[in-house]
Design a protein around this motif. Structure first.
Motif, short mmCIF file in Angstrom:
data_model
loop_
_atom_site.label_atom_id
_atom_site.label_comp_id
_atom_site.label_asym_id
_atom_site.label_seq_id
_atom_site.Cartn_x
_atom_site.Cartn_y
_atom_site.Cartn_z
N ASN A 12 0.81 -1.21 0.00
CA ASN A 12 0.00 0.00 0.00
C ASN A 12 0.85 1.28 0.00
N TYR A 13 1.93 1.27 -0.79
CA TYR A 13 2.82 2.43 -0.96
C TYR A 13 3.53 2.84 0.33
N GLU A 46 2.16 1.05 -8.68
CA GLU A 46 2.69 0.43 -7.47
C GLU A 46 3.83 -0.55 -7.76
#
Length: 85
Positions: A12-13, A46
């Motif tokens: 999630n970054y 991502e």
């Protein structure tokens, strides 16, 4: 001079950072990507974001983006407070 000695992708970054003084911080890549710029555009994917690497203690990506370890330290490490008795 502070350096990043280890970086791990958390999903999630988010990147977990370990600094040369033993402190830890978490880079919130989503906050970083709120900014605009040609070097940030590839990081919106991502899979590309996960291609970071460390070079001379800085967090880098293959497109030439380099984030200063001192700045990341200031933004990600919560200062420890001394407990008083």
């Amino acid at each position: 001079m502070i350096k990043i000695i280890h970086a791990t992708y958390r999903g999630n970054y988010q990147i977990d950072l370990t600094f040369s003084d033993g402190q830890h911080g978490i880079l919130d890549g989503k906050a970083l990507l709120q900014r605009q710029g040609p070097l940030l555009e590839p990081l919106r994917d991502e899979t590309y974001f996960q291609r970071f690497f460390l070079d001379a203690g800085a967090l880098c990506w293959p497109n030439g983006l380099e984030l200063s370890p001192a700045t990341l330290y200031q933004k990600t490490v919560t200062p420890r407070t001394l407990a008083t008795t």
